[in-house]
Design a protein around this motif. Structure first.
Motif, PDB file in Angstrom:
ATOM      1  N   ILE A   1      33.424  88.571 -21.428  1.00 30.57           N
ATOM      2  CA  ILE A   1      34.316  89.635 -20.962  1.00 30.57           C
ATOM      3  C   ILE A   1      35.075  89.145 -19.741  1.00 30.57           C
ATOM      4  O   ILE A   1      34.483  88.661 -18.775  1.00 30.57           O
ATOM      5  N   LEU A   2      36.399  89.263 -19.786  1.00 35.97           N
ATOM      6  CA  LEU A   2      37.252  88.999 -18.636  1.00 35.97           C
ATOM      7  C   LEU A   2      37.959  90.310 -18.297  1.00 35.97           C
ATOM      8  O   LEU A   2      38.789  90.791 -19.074  1.00 35.97           O
ATOM      9  N   ALA A   3      37.603  90.897 -17.167  1.00 34.58           N
ATOM     10  CA  ALA A   3      38.173  92.183 -16.772  1.00 34.58           C
ATOM     11  C   ALA A   3      38.978  92.005 -15.497  1.00 34.58           C
ATOM     12  O   ALA A   3      38.563  91.298 -14.574  1.00 34.58           O
ATOM     13  N   HIS A   4      40.142  92.650 -15.456  1.00 37.39           N
ATOM     14  CA  HIS A   4      41.021  92.518 -14.297  1.00 37.39           C
ATOM     15  C   HIS A   4      41.137  93.841 -13.547  1.00 37.39           C
ATOM     16  O   HIS A   4      41.283  94.903 -14.165  1.00 37.39           O
ATOM     17  N   SER A   5      41.045  93.767 -12.219  1.00 34.41           N
ATOM     18  CA  SER A   5      41.364  94.881 -11.347  1.00 34.41           C
ATOM     19  C   SER A   5      40.552  96.131 -11.708  1.00 34.41           C
ATOM     20  O   SER A   5      39.328  96.091 -11.769  1.00 34.41           O
ATOM     21  N   MET A   6      41.217  97.253 -11.993  1.00 35.31           N
ATOM     22  CA  MET A   6      40.523  98.485 -12.321  1.00 35.31           C
ATOM     23  C   MET A   6      39.776  98.380 -13.646  1.00 35.31           C
ATOM     24  O   MET A   6      38.823  99.130 -13.896  1.00 35.31           O
ATOM     25  N   GLY A   7      40.178  97.437 -14.503  1.00 41.77           N
ATOM     26  CA  GLY A   7      39.434  97.186 -15.734  1.00 41.77           C
ATOM     27  C   GLY A   7      38.007  96.745 -15.451  1.00 41.77           C
ATOM     28  O   GLY A   7      37.109  96.959 -16.279  1.00 41.77           O
ATOM     29  N   SER A   8      37.772  96.145 -14.281  1.00 45.82           N
ATOM     30  CA  SER A   8      36.418  95.756 -13.888  1.00 45.82           C
ATOM     31  C   SER A   8      35.536  96.982 -13.674  1.00 45.82           C
ATOM     32  O   SER A   8      34.344  96.980 -14.001  1.00 45.82           O
ATOM     33  N   TYR A   9      36.130  98.029 -13.134  1.00 48.57           N
ATOM     34  CA  TYR A   9      35.410  99.290 -12.941  1.00 48.57           C
ATOM     35  C   TYR A   9      35.006  99.867 -14.294  1.00 48.57           C
ATOM     36  O   TYR A   9      33.866 100.326 -14.485  1.00 48.57           O
ATOM     37  N   LEU A  10      35.912  99.788 -15.264  1.00 45.55           N
ATOM     38  CA  LEU A  10      35.614 100.264 -16.611  1.00 45.55           C
ATOM     39  C   LEU A  10      34.448  99.488 -17.219  1.00 45.55           C
ATOM     40  O   LEU A  10      33.522 100.071 -17.800  1.00 45.55           O
ATOM     41  N   VAL A  11      34.494  98.163 -17.090  1.00 47.89           N
ATOM     42  CA  VAL A  11      33.432  97.323 -17.663  1.00 47.89           C
ATOM     43  C   VAL A  11      32.086  97.646 -17.028  1.00 47.89           C
ATOM     44  O   VAL A  11      31.074  97.801 -17.724  1.00 47.89           O
ATOM     45  N   MET A  12      32.055  97.748 -15.706  1.00 42.52           N
ATOM     46  CA  MET A  12      30.786  98.032 -15.037  1.00 42.52           C
ATOM     47  C   MET A  12      30.246  99.399 -15.441  1.00 42.52           C
ATOM     48  O   MET A  12      29.032  99.561 -15.660  1.00 42.52           O
ATOM     49  N   GLU A  13      31.113 100.394 -15.563  1.00 37.22           N
ATOM     50  CA  GLU A  13      30.670 101.723 -15.987  1.00 37.22           C
ATOM     51  C   GLU A  13      30.126 101.691 -17.418  1.00 37.22           C
ATOM     52  O   GLU A  13      29.135 102.348 -17.732  1.00 37.22           O
ATOM     53  N   SER A  14      30.756 100.903 -18.287  1.00 36.07           N
ATOM     54  CA  SER A  14      30.300 100.813 -19.677  1.00 36.07           C
ATOM     55  C   SER A  14      28.951 100.119 -19.764  1.00 36.07           C
ATOM     56  O   SER A  14      28.050 100.567 -20.492  1.00 36.07           O
ATOM     57  N   LEU A  15      28.781  99.010 -19.027  1.00 32.10           N
ATOM     58  CA  LEU A  15      27.504  98.291 -19.044  1.00 32.10           C
ATOM     59  C   LEU A  15      26.398  99.165 -18.449  1.00 32.10           C
ATOM     60  O   LEU A  15      25.261  99.169 -18.945  1.00 32.10           O
ATOM     61  N   ARG A  16      26.738  99.902 -17.398  1.00 32.52           N
ATOM     62  CA  ARG A  16      25.760 100.821 -16.797  1.00 32.52           C
ATOM     63  C   ARG A  16      25.341 101.879 -17.803  1.00 32.52           C
ATOM     64  O   ARG A  16      24.148 102.183 -17.951  1.00 32.52           O
ATOM     65  N   GLN A  17      26.305 102.440 -18.513  1.00 33.33           N
ATOM     66  CA  GLN A  17      26.010 103.468 -19.510  1.00 33.33           C
ATOM     67  C   GLN A  17      25.114 102.918 -20.608  1.00 33.33           C
ATOM     68  O   GLN A  17      24.149 103.571 -21.022  1.00 33.33           O
ATOM     69  N   MET A  18      25.402 101.713 -21.073  1.00 30.10           N
ATOM     70  CA  MET A  18      24.581 101.107 -22.122  1.00 30.10           C
ATOM     71  C   MET A  18      23.152 100.899 -21.639  1.00 30.10           C
ATOM     72  O   MET A  18      22.186 101.164 -22.362  1.00 30.10           O
ATOM     73  N   ALA A  19      23.013 100.423 -20.399  1.00 31.09           N
ATOM     74  CA  ALA A  19      21.673 100.188 -19.854  1.00 31.09           C
ATOM     75  C   ALA A  19      20.894 101.494 -19.747  1.00 31.09           C
ATOM     76  O   ALA A  19      19.699 101.558 -20.091  1.00 31.09           O
ATOM     77  N   LEU A  20      21.551 102.557 -19.277  1.00 29.89           N
ATOM     78  CA  LEU A  20      20.876 103.848 -19.128  1.00 29.89           C
ATOM     79  C   LEU A  20      20.508 104.452 -20.473  1.00 29.89           C
ATOM     80  O   LEU A  20      19.599 105.283 -20.559  1.00 29.89           O
ATOM     81  N   GLN A  21      21.192 104.017 -21.539  1.00 35.37           N
ATOM     82  CA  GLN A  21      20.882 104.485 -22.892  1.00 35.37           C
ATOM     83  C   GLN A  21      19.842 103.604 -23.582  1.00 35.37           C
ATOM     84  O   GLN A  21      19.588 103.761 -24.779  1.00 35.37           O
ATOM     85  N   GLY A  22      19.260 102.671 -22.834  1.00 31.68           N
ATOM     86  CA  GLY A  22      18.232 101.804 -23.400  1.00 31.68           C
ATOM     87  C   GLY A  22      18.769 100.647 -24.214  1.00 31.68           C
ATOM     88  O   GLY A  22      18.048 100.095 -25.059  1.00 31.68           O
ATOM     89  N   LYS A  23      20.007 100.246 -23.965  1.00 33.44           N
ATOM     90  CA  LYS A  23      20.631  99.154 -24.717  1.00 33.44           C
ATOM     91  C   LYS A  23      20.819  97.915 -23.852  1.00 33.44           C
ATOM     92  O   LYS A  23      21.781  97.167 -23.994  1.00 33.44           O
ATOM     93  N   SER A  24      19.873  97.671 -22.962  1.00 32.26           N
ATOM     94  CA  SER A  24      19.964  96.530 -22.057  1.00 32.26           C
ATOM     95  C   SER A  24      19.985  95.204 -22.808  1.00 32.26           C
ATOM     96  O   SER A  24      20.580  94.226 -22.343  1.00 32.26           O
ATOM     97  N   GLY A  25      19.318  95.148 -23.968  1.00 32.78           N
ATOM     98  CA  GLY A  25      19.311  93.915 -24.746  1.00 32.78           C
ATOM     99  C   GLY A  25      20.711  93.500 -25.147  1.00 32.78           C
ATOM    100  O   GLY A  25      21.048  92.307 -25.108  1.00 32.78           O
ATOM    101  N   GLN A  26      21.558  94.459 -25.515  1.00 34.87           N
ATOM    102  CA  GLN A  26      22.931  94.144 -25.884  1.00 34.87           C
ATOM    103  C   GLN A  26      23.746  93.724 -24.662  1.00 34.87           C
ATOM    104  O   GLN A  26      24.635  92.880 -24.769  1.00 34.87           O
ATOM    105  N   VAL A  27      23.452  94.307 -23.514  1.00 35.14           N
ATOM    106  CA  VAL A  27      24.124  93.903 -22.280  1.00 35.14           C
ATOM    107  C   VAL A  27      23.768  92.469 -21.930  1.00 35.14           C
ATOM    108  O   VAL A  27      24.634  91.634 -21.645  1.00 35.14           O
ATOM    109  N   ASN A  28      22.485  92.151 -21.980  1.00 34.13           N
ATOM    110  CA  ASN A  28      22.032  90.804 -21.618  1.00 34.13           C
ATOM    111  C   ASN A  28      22.487  89.745 -22.607  1.00 34.13           C
ATOM    112  O   ASN A  28      22.517  88.549 -22.292  1.00 34.13           O
TER     113      ASN A  28
END
Length: 293
Positions: free
Chosen positions: A137-164
């Motif tokens: 993933i290459l995220a620019h500027s405010m797109g980085s905020y989107l990526v971090m929020e998405s990865l956080r959401q996945m982790a909180l949903q128990g999908k850390s394996g897909q994040v890692n």
């Protein structure tokens, strides 16, 4: 979400780091130009097209997430420029979220990021389900905020394996409050490795963003390793490179010298975390043009 395959023409005399654009009638001999777009029916069709069009088996899929004040065309042209200048041979994927495409639309775009985070998480899950194991993933500027929020959401949903399972995450000029980033990283847990933050003190766009968000420095302008102490991230500081156009907001992919360095260092955009320390100030020798770390 909707899906499509787009083809972009790059002019034969393209200069590294630039997006040659014209007004009025587009001349493909001198300008970036869209050659066409073919709609794809859903995520399975997208994954199938990526698989069929990939020629280099050792090259991961690059997903680009654009930043604030971008139209779909802006983002597509930028990704085409990155593919061309970094000599990537496989298809790359653009995740285009609904930016206002307006310099006055900062608050609108911040809301749009939150609106789009579930769709980006779903895209990563669909790609993983389809067998696309290698993703950068290459995220620019405010797109980085989107990526971090998405990865956080996945982790909180128990999908850390897909994040890692992500091969690398690169945040270029991230428009995120450093304290918010630290909290996001804490809730994600183990960050994908390598996890790269690209910064520059010459980034005037982030300076303005800091004023708009209460005079708080943004993650893309941090000045030392203490700002990310305790986090499994590496910072590449591009402050010694010429800022160029675009308010110095895209130096790693718009500066010819920076692109030359990154191509030598990575042979593409895949980065090995063990190759450098947690904070590296990059630069170039004025005497002979050699790039130094």
């Amino acid at each position: 979400m909707s899906y499509a395959q787009a083809e972009i023409s790059i002019p034969p005399h393209h200069e590294v780091g630039k997006i040659e654009r014209g007004t009025g009638v587009v001349d493909a001999r001198r300008h970036f130009a869209p050659l066409g777009a073919e709609p794809l029916k859903g995520a399975p069709a997208l994954a199938n097209r990526i698989r069929k069009a990939s020629t280099a088996q050792d090259e991961p899929l690059l997903i680009f997430v654009h930043g604030y004040n971008n139209t779909l065309e802006d983002a597509a042209f930028r990704l085409a420029q990155i593919q061309h200048d970094f000599e990537l041979t496989n298809p790359a994927l653009l995740f285009s979220w609904p930016s206002a495409g307006d310099p006055l639309g900062y608050a609108y775009d911040r809301d749009s990021v939150l609106f789009a985070r579930s769709d980006f998480a779903r895209l990563l899950e669909d790609l993983n389900r389809s067998g696309q194991r290698r993703v950068i993933i290459l995220a620019h500027s405010m797109g980085s905020y989107l990526v971090m929020e998405s990865l956080r959401q996945m982790a909180l949903q128990g999908k850390s394996g897909q994040v890692n399972a992500l091969e690398a995450v690169i945040l270029m000029s991230p428009d995120i409050d450093p304290d918010v980033f630290r909290q996001q990283a804490r809730e994600i847990g183990k960050l994908p490795q390598p996890f790269i933050i690209m910064t520059s003190q010459k980034d005037r766009a982030l300076n303005v963003a800091g004023l708009l968000t209460g005079r708080k420095e943004r993650l893309g302008r941090i000045q030392n390793a203490e700002e990310v102490e305790g986090l499994e991230v590496s910072v590449l500081d591009f402050s010694l490179f010429e800022a160029g156009g675009g308010l110095g907001h895209m130096v790693p992919v718009s500066s010819p010298a920076a692109i030359q360095f990154m191509r030598r260092f990575t042979s593409g955009v895949g980065l090995a975390a063990e190759e450098f320390s947690r904070y590296v100030l990059l630069g170039e020798s004025r005497r002979d043009g050699r790039l130094l770390q």
